[in-house]
Write a protein that holds these residues in place. Sequence first.
Motif, PDB file in Angstrom:
ATOM      1  N   GLY A   1       0.832  -1.217   0.000  1.00  0.00           N
ATOM      2  CA  GLY A   1       0.000   0.000   0.000  1.00  0.00           C
ATOM      3  C   GLY A   1       0.853   1.248   0.000  1.00  0.00           C
ATOM      4  N   ARG A   2       0.501   2.179   0.873  1.00  0.00           N
ATOM      5  CA  ARG A   2       1.166   3.478   0.931  1.00  0.00           C
ATOM      6  C   ARG A   2       1.704   3.737   2.324  1.00  0.00           C
ATOM      7  N   LEU A   3       2.876   4.350   2.400  1.00  0.00           N
ATOM      8  CA  LEU A   3       3.406   4.808   3.685  1.00  0.00           C
ATOM      9  C   LEU A   3       3.505   6.328   3.584  1.00  0.00           C
ATOM     10  N   ASP A   4       2.467   6.990   4.053  1.00  0.00           N
ATOM     11  CA  ASP A   4       2.362   8.451   3.909  1.00  0.00           C
ATOM     12  C   ASP A   4       1.897   9.054   5.220  1.00  0.00           C
ATOM     13  N   THR A   5       1.490  10.316   5.170  1.00  0.00           N
ATOM     14  CA  THR A   5       1.134  11.002   6.411  1.00  0.00           C
ATOM     15  C   THR A   5      -0.062  10.340   7.100  1.00  0.00           C
ATOM     16  N   VAL A   6      -0.908   9.674   6.330  1.00  0.00           N
ATOM     17  CA  VAL A   6      -2.089   9.024   6.912  1.00  0.00           C
ATOM     18  C   VAL A   6      -1.720   7.705   7.575  1.00  0.00           C
ATOM     19  N   THR A   7      -0.874   6.932   6.926  1.00  0.00           N
ATOM     20  CA  THR A   7      -0.578   5.571   7.409  1.00  0.00           C
ATOM     21  C   THR A   7       0.669   5.481   8.281  1.00  0.00           C
ATOM     22  N   ALA A   8       1.470   6.548   8.306  1.00  0.00           N
ATOM     23  CA  ALA A   8       2.699   6.506   9.116  1.00  0.00           C
ATOM     24  C   ALA A   8       2.439   6.162  10.586  1.00  0.00           C
ATOM     25  N   PRO A   9       1.400   6.735  11.204  1.00  0.00           N
ATOM     26  CA  PRO A   9       1.134   6.353  12.600  1.00  0.00           C
ATOM     27  C   PRO A   9       0.819   4.860  12.748  1.00  0.00           C
TER      28      PRO A   9
ATOM     29  N   TYR B   1       2.482  -0.504  14.594  1.00  0.00           N
ATOM     30  CA  TYR B   1       2.818  -1.904  14.300  1.00  0.00           C
ATOM     31  C   TYR B   1       4.220  -2.223  14.832  1.00  0.00           C
ATOM     32  N   ILE B   2       5.157  -1.329  14.557  1.00  0.00           N
ATOM     33  CA  ILE B   2       6.534  -1.550  15.006  1.00  0.00           C
ATOM     34  C   ILE B   2       6.606  -1.675  16.527  1.00  0.00           C
ATOM     35  N   ALA B   3       5.755  -0.920  17.203  1.00  0.00           N
ATOM     36  CA  ALA B   3       5.740  -0.957  18.669  1.00  0.00           C
ATOM     37  C   ALA B   3       5.312  -2.334  19.192  1.00  0.00           C
ATOM     38  N   THR B   4       4.641  -3.117  18.341  1.00  0.00           N
ATOM     39  CA  THR B   4       4.198  -4.446  18.780  1.00  0.00           C
ATOM     40  C   THR B   4       5.245  -5.519  18.487  1.00  0.00           C
ATOM     41  N   VAL B   5       6.279  -5.163  17.739  1.00  0.00           N
ATOM     42  CA  VAL B   5       7.309  -6.154  17.393  1.00  0.00           C
ATOM     43  C   VAL B   5       8.155  -6.450  18.636  1.00  0.00           C
TER      44      VAL B   5
ATOM     45  N   CYS C   1       9.493   7.402   9.532  1.00  0.00           N
ATOM     46  CA  CYS C   1       9.300   6.091  10.169  1.00  0.00           C
ATOM     47  C   CYS C   1      10.529   5.211   9.956  1.00  0.00           C
ATOM     48  N   LEU C   2      11.031   5.208   8.731  1.00  0.00           N
ATOM     49  CA  LEU C   2      12.175   4.357   8.413  1.00  0.00           C
ATOM     50  C   LEU C   2      13.414   4.814   9.175  1.00  0.00           C
TER      51      LEU C   2
END
Lengths: 150, 106
Positions: B18-26, B31-35, B59-60
């Motif tokens: 999909g997309r990694l943008d201002t909407v999906t970045a949070p 998700y990363i916080a659950t790893v 994010c990256l």
Amino acid sequence: MPETLDFTEWQAFPAVMANYPQMLEFVTAGAESADVPIKRLMKLELGFEEAVVNVINYAYEDTGTLYLRYTKTVDDTGHFTVEIVDHGIAFNPFKLEENMHNTQNAKSLDDALPGGLGIPFVKKIFTEPSYKRENLLGAEANHLVLPFKI
Amino acid sequence: MEITDSKKNNWLVLNIEGRLDTVTAPDFDKYIATVDNSEVNIALEMSALSYLSSAGLRCLLKLSKALSAKNGSLVLASPTEMVQEVLEESGLDSLLDVVDSVDDLK
């Protein structure tokens, strides 16, 4: 910029992130109706996102309005132009970018800062994007003009 | 944006679609916080990531620094043309490891 460009009416949006998808839809729908090629749309989206998110995040201390319009057709120079206006604090994003951004010059991960990544894209994607502080739409305004070359 | 995970050797591979943008970045950050904290080597499989903006770059960058602090690393695999362009224009392509495929992970 030529005065003869044929713009749409200004469209007002509450300047909050929740409205960003509608702002993007407004501009991309306009770009498609102006026959901006599909393969160029993603680039336009990127530049637009970087410019408009900056306004959403920094223009107003509390709430405010963001205005958008675009050219109905690609002009004689091959540009589809988007304009963004807000009545927030005076803020020229292109002036600040020189001081903030250092990721392109960062020698290591430690040097790379998370801020200032967006505005360089605006400068690269649009043809001579400009900023003016002027009285527009009823009040002192930040006015961004973003010509996008097809 | 959808994220699915798998393991390859000692790498946690996150397939981003999909997309990694201002909407999906949070959502990415959440998700990363659950790893699990023990996963210090993460590969982002990006062949289905159609769009990346500066919000995604943040994010990256954040993830890469966090993994680096644990002596781990972040690798970006199979970026699409659009994503590769964004990485290059931001300068992050020289700071982050990019590989053509998760098969190149060592």
